[in-house]
Design a protein around this motif. Structure first.
Motif, PDB file in Angstrom:
ATOM      1  N   LEU A 152      -1.105   8.175 -10.328  1.00  0.00           N
ATOM      2  CA  LEU A 152      -1.580   9.017  -9.642  1.00  0.00           C
ATOM      3  C   LEU A 152      -2.013  10.596  -9.930  1.00  0.00           C
ATOM      4  CD1 LEU A 152      -2.132   9.898  -6.460  1.00  0.00           C
ATOM      5  CD2 LEU A 152      -0.132  10.953  -7.045  1.00  0.00           C
ATOM      6  N   LEU A 153      -3.291   9.894  -8.830  1.00  0.00           N
ATOM      7  CA  LEU A 153      -4.731  11.375  -9.330  1.00  0.00           C
ATOM      8  C   LEU A 153      -4.287  11.969  -8.132  1.00  0.00           C
ATOM      9  CD1 LEU A 153      -7.369  10.001 -11.664  1.00  0.00           C
ATOM     10  CD2 LEU A 153      -5.570  11.141 -12.146  1.00  0.00           C
ATOM     11  N   ALA A 154      -4.257  13.673  -7.618  1.00  0.00           N
ATOM     12  CA  ALA A 154      -4.153  14.137  -6.659  1.00  0.00           C
ATOM     13  C   ALA A 154      -5.094  15.200  -6.385  1.00  0.00           C
ATOM     14  CB  ALA A 154      -2.904  14.777  -6.135  1.00  0.00           C
ATOM     15  N   THR A 155      -6.230  15.929  -6.033  1.00  0.00           N
ATOM     16  CA  THR A 155      -7.013  16.963  -4.800  1.00  0.00           C
ATOM     17  C   THR A 155      -6.726  17.436  -4.031  1.00  0.00           C
ATOM     18  OG1 THR A 155      -7.988  16.395  -6.169  1.00  0.00           O
ATOM     19  CG2 THR A 155      -9.028  17.989  -5.463  1.00  0.00           C
ATOM     20  N   SER A 156      -6.255  18.369  -3.652  1.00  0.00           N
ATOM     21  CA  SER A 156      -5.306  19.320  -2.541  1.00  0.00           C
ATOM     22  C   SER A 156      -6.551  19.451  -1.661  1.00  0.00           C
ATOM     23  CB  SER A 156      -4.744  19.867  -2.149  1.00  0.00           C
ATOM     24  OG  SER A 156      -3.441  18.612  -2.367  1.00  0.00           O
ATOM     25  N   TYR A 157      -7.195  20.491  -0.419  1.00  0.00           N
ATOM     26  CA  TYR A 157      -8.220  20.949  -0.172  1.00  0.00           C
ATOM     27  C   TYR A 157      -7.818  21.662   0.880  1.00  0.00           C
ATOM     28  CZ  TYR A 157     -11.673  18.137  -2.995  1.00  0.00           C
ATOM     29  OH  TYR A 157     -12.227  16.915  -3.841  1.00  0.00           O
ATOM     30  N   LEU A 158      -7.582  22.866   0.390  1.00  0.00           N
ATOM     31  CA  LEU A 158      -6.535  23.857   1.725  1.00  0.00           C
ATOM     32  C   LEU A 158      -8.012  24.743   1.952  1.00  0.00           C
ATOM     33  CD1 LEU A 158      -4.100  23.642   0.135  1.00  0.00           C
ATOM     34  CD2 LEU A 158      -3.234  24.010   1.383  1.00  0.00           C
ATOM     35  N   PRO A 159      -8.139  25.164   3.385  1.00  0.00           N
ATOM     36  CA  PRO A 159      -9.193  26.419   3.514  1.00  0.00           C
ATOM     37  C   PRO A 159      -8.674  27.536   2.698  1.00  0.00           C
ATOM     38  CG  PRO A 159      -8.404  25.675   6.010  1.00  0.00           C
ATOM     39  CD  PRO A 159      -7.329  24.940   4.643  1.00  0.00           C
ATOM     40  N   ALA A 160      -9.362  28.236   2.246  1.00  0.00           N
ATOM     41  CA  ALA A 160      -9.371  29.757   1.607  1.00  0.00           C
ATOM     42  C   ALA A 160      -9.061  30.423   2.437  1.00  0.00           C
ATOM     43  CB  ALA A 160     -10.414  29.523   0.674  1.00  0.00           C
ATOM     44  N   GLU A 204     -14.123   7.086 -15.745  1.00  0.00           N
ATOM     45  CA  GLU A 204     -13.049   8.015 -15.668  1.00  0.00           C
ATOM     46  C   GLU A 204     -11.811   8.007 -15.395  1.00  0.00           C
ATOM     47  OE1 GLU A 204     -13.218  12.482 -14.127  1.00  0.00           O
ATOM     48  OE2 GLU A 204     -15.132  11.692 -13.259  1.00  0.00           O
ATOM     49  N   GLU A 205     -12.021   7.297 -13.690  1.00  0.00           N
ATOM     50  CA  GLU A 205     -10.599   6.712 -13.391  1.00  0.00           C
ATOM     51  C   GLU A 205      -9.327   5.925 -14.302  1.00  0.00           C
ATOM     52  OE1 GLU A 205     -11.413   7.246  -8.506  1.00  0.00           O
ATOM     53  OE2 GLU A 205     -11.637   5.279  -9.491  1.00  0.00           O
ATOM     54  N   ALA A 206      -9.811   5.599 -14.876  1.00  0.00           N
ATOM     55  CA  ALA A 206      -9.537   3.926 -15.697  1.00  0.00           C
ATOM     56  C   ALA A 206      -8.634   4.602 -16.732  1.00  0.00           C
ATOM     57  CB  ALA A 206     -10.221   3.440 -15.664  1.00  0.00           C
ATOM     58  N   ASN A 207     -10.222   6.177 -17.405  1.00  0.00           N
ATOM     59  CA  ASN A 207      -9.485   6.396 -18.315  1.00  0.00           C
ATOM     60  C   ASN A 207      -8.216   7.885 -18.036  1.00  0.00           C
ATOM     61  OD1 ASN A 207      -9.719   7.671 -21.401  1.00  0.00           O
ATOM     62  ND2 ASN A 207     -10.160   9.503 -20.500  1.00  0.00           N
ATOM     63  N   SER A 208      -8.670   8.921 -16.616  1.00  0.00           N
ATOM     64  CA  SER A 208      -7.603   9.263 -16.952  1.00  0.00           C
ATOM     65  C   SER A 208      -6.213   8.869 -16.327  1.00  0.00           C
ATOM     66  CB  SER A 208      -7.536  10.258 -15.666  1.00  0.00           C
ATOM     67  OG  SER A 208      -8.900  10.981 -15.829  1.00  0.00           O
ATOM     68  N   LEU A 209      -6.549   7.791 -15.736  1.00  0.00           N
ATOM     69  CA  LEU A 209      -5.212   6.596 -15.540  1.00  0.00           C
ATOM     70  C   LEU A 209      -4.049   5.805 -16.423  1.00  0.00           C
ATOM     71  CD1 LEU A 209      -4.849   5.801 -11.882  1.00  0.00           C
ATOM     72  CD2 LEU A 209      -3.820   7.747 -12.835  1.00  0.00           C
ATOM     73  N   GLU A 210      -5.031   5.993 -18.092  1.00  0.00           N
ATOM     74  CA  GLU A 210      -4.727   4.854 -18.633  1.00  0.00           C
ATOM     75  C   GLU A 210      -4.592   3.373 -18.476  1.00  0.00           C
ATOM     76  OE1 GLU A 210      -1.895   6.707 -20.971  1.00  0.00           O
ATOM     77  OE2 GLU A 210      -2.741   8.365 -20.798  1.00  0.00           O
ATOM     78  N   LEU A 211      -5.459   3.074 -17.325  1.00  0.00           N
ATOM     79  CA  LEU A 211      -5.329   1.457 -16.742  1.00  0.00           C
ATOM     80  C   LEU A 211      -5.677   0.846 -17.455  1.00  0.00           C
ATOM     81  CD1 LEU A 211      -6.764   2.815 -13.197  1.00  0.00           C
ATOM     82  CD2 LEU A 211      -4.556   2.074 -13.283  1.00  0.00           C
ATOM     83  N   SER A 212      -5.070  -0.551 -17.358  1.00  0.00           N
ATOM     84  CA  SER A 212      -5.609  -1.309 -17.957  1.00  0.00           C
ATOM     85  C   SER A 212      -6.909  -1.937 -17.543  1.00  0.00           C
ATOM     86  CB  SER A 212      -4.349  -3.082 -18.311  1.00  0.00           C
ATOM     87  OG  SER A 212      -3.115  -2.269 -18.589  1.00  0.00           O
ATOM     88  N   VAL A 234      -6.388  18.722   3.590  1.00  0.00           N
ATOM     89  CA  VAL A 234      -6.551  17.296   3.006  1.00  0.00           C
ATOM     90  C   VAL A 234      -6.120  16.950   1.637  1.00  0.00           C
ATOM     91  CG1 VAL A 234      -8.623  15.971   2.835  1.00  0.00           C
ATOM     92  CG2 VAL A 234      -8.288  17.182   4.667  1.00  0.00           C
ATOM     93  N   ASN A 235      -5.718  15.910   1.179  1.00  0.00           N
ATOM     94  CA  ASN A 235      -4.822  15.477   0.227  1.00  0.00           C
ATOM     95  C   ASN A 235      -6.124  14.042  -0.582  1.00  0.00           C
ATOM     96  OD1 ASN A 235      -3.763  14.915  -2.546  1.00  0.00           O
ATOM     97  ND2 ASN A 235      -2.141  15.405  -1.544  1.00  0.00           N
ATOM     98  N   GLU A 236      -6.327  14.196  -1.642  1.00  0.00           N
ATOM     99  CA  GLU A 236      -7.374  12.940  -1.661  1.00  0.00           C
ATOM    100  C   GLU A 236      -6.098  12.485  -2.804  1.00  0.00           C
ATOM    101  OE1 GLU A 236     -11.355  13.219  -0.174  1.00  0.00           O
ATOM    102  OE2 GLU A 236     -11.246  13.903  -2.090  1.00  0.00           O
ATOM    103  N   MET A 237      -6.156  11.532  -3.205  1.00  0.00           N
ATOM    104  CA  MET A 237      -4.956  10.700  -4.116  1.00  0.00           C
ATOM    105  C   MET A 237      -5.890   9.392  -4.368  1.00  0.00           C
ATOM    106  SD  MET A 237      -1.418  11.052  -2.107  1.00  0.00           S
ATOM    107  CE  MET A 237      -2.125  11.308  -0.333  1.00  0.00           C
ATOM    108  N   THR A 238      -5.705   9.282  -5.881  1.00  0.00           N
ATOM    109  CA  THR A 238      -6.285   8.006  -6.710  1.00  0.00           C
ATOM    110  C   THR A 238      -4.844   7.423  -7.166  1.00  0.00           C
ATOM    111  OG1 THR A 238      -8.457   8.558  -7.248  1.00  0.00           O
ATOM    112  CG2 THR A 238      -7.211   6.811  -8.408  1.00  0.00           C
ATOM    113  N   LEU A 239      -4.298   6.433  -6.587  1.00  0.00           N
ATOM    114  CA  LEU A 239      -3.309   5.563  -7.420  1.00  0.00           C
ATOM    115  C   LEU A 239      -3.200   4.264  -7.737  1.00  0.00           C
ATOM    116  CD1 LEU A 239      -2.874   7.271  -4.175  1.00  0.00           C
ATOM    117  CD2 LEU A 239      -0.343   5.253  -4.479  1.00  0.00           C
ATOM    118  N   ASP A 240      -2.713   4.762  -9.388  1.00  0.00           N
ATOM    119  CA  ASP A 240      -2.586   3.420  -9.805  1.00  0.00           C
ATOM    120  C   ASP A 240      -1.345   1.807  -9.325  1.00  0.00           C
ATOM    121  OD1 ASP A 240      -2.097   1.022 -12.010  1.00  0.00           O
ATOM    122  OD2 ASP A 240      -1.085   1.904 -12.847  1.00  0.00           O
ATOM    123  N   ALA A 241      -2.859   1.054  -8.415  1.00  0.00           N
ATOM    124  CA  ALA A 241      -1.895   0.194  -7.769  1.00  0.00           C
ATOM    125  C   ALA A 241      -0.949  -0.448  -8.422  1.00  0.00           C
ATOM    126  CB  ALA A 241      -3.480  -0.733  -7.160  1.00  0.00           C
TER     127      ALA A 241
END
Length: 252
Positions: A152-160, A204-212, A234-241
């Protein structure tokens, strides 16, 4: 394992189905090497492209993975069951537990990449948070690794302005994580919304998640709301399906 002919399925699909059945029956266990293209060509009297397509089907389904120079193997990673309702219940993070505790059981999970910064809000994030375009947000980027596998790659955004001076702006947010800290700040999340879609990964996502090759990703965008309906994260997540099963249990 030789598939029947004349049932209307394309040859490559019949071969893929036969191999899948062999995997499910235990003929090929986790981590086992599957028959290669040459083996399938000889066994089923098909062209190389047909054999390649059959193996591609299994890789696309997340059942098998290709290892460069070694062949195609049964994927040995046990999918992570992401319990969408239980993991966000306040009795978990409110008691100092990670929201991941509902998912991972006793499996080792680590954050091996973490970056915290203050940045101008992207347009899509500013719109959801209800803040001005370019207003400062605290950004937390993480990569999660389970049993040595990036999942999983996750990025959270919160008002500073909301989280300034709190542990949310530090690497270690403390017991219960972001949501426990928001509670302490008077902005306890009481409602969540998740939007889910899927697509093929970027390079970039395939490389970071080491996807086949051929493995898609699932995109989960979660918004956390405070008691007055104010969006606080707001949390944007990219999951290896191939590494996830999404589970949602709720009453009728």
């Amino acid at each position: 394992m030789v598939p029947r002919s004349g049932d209307g399925r394309p040859k490559y699909r019949r071969i893929a189905d036969a191999i899948r059945e062999a995997i499910e029956s235990g003929e090929y266990g986790p981590g086992a090497r599957l028959p290669g293209e040459n083996d399938l060509m000889a066994t089923y009297d098909v062209a190389r492209m047909t054999a390649r397509q059959a193996l591609g089907v299994l890789q696309n389904e997340g059942i098998a993975e290709s290892r460069k120079g070694a062949g195609v193997f049964v994927r040995s990673f046990r999918p992570l069951r992401r319990r969408g309702v239980q993991r966000l219940a306040s009795e978990g993070w409110g008691a100092g537990r990670s929201i991941w505790s509902a998912d991972i059981e006793d499996r080792p999970l680590v954050v091996d990449q973490l970056a915290v910064s203050e940045e101008p809000a992207p347009e899509r994030v500013a719109r959801v948070l209800g803040i001005a375009l370019g207003a400062a947000v605290c950004v937390r980027r993480r990569r999660y690794v389970l049993e040595g596998k990036p999942v999983l790659l996750a990025t959270s955004y919160l008002p500073a302005s909301l989280v300034a001076g709190s542990l949310i702006t530090q690497d270690d947010t403390g017991p219960g994580g972001i949501y426990a800290r928001l509670d302490e700040l008077g902005f306890k999340p009481v409602h969540f919304r998740e939007e889910i879609r899927s697509r093929m990964p970027s390079a970039e996502e395939a490389n970071s998640l080491e996807l086949s090759v051929g493995t898609p990703v699932m995109l989960v965008c979660r918004t956390a709301f405070g008691s007055e309906g104010r969006p606080v994260e707001v949390n944007e997540m990219t999951l290896d399906a191939g590494a996830y099963v999404l589970e949602y249990g709720f009453d009728a």
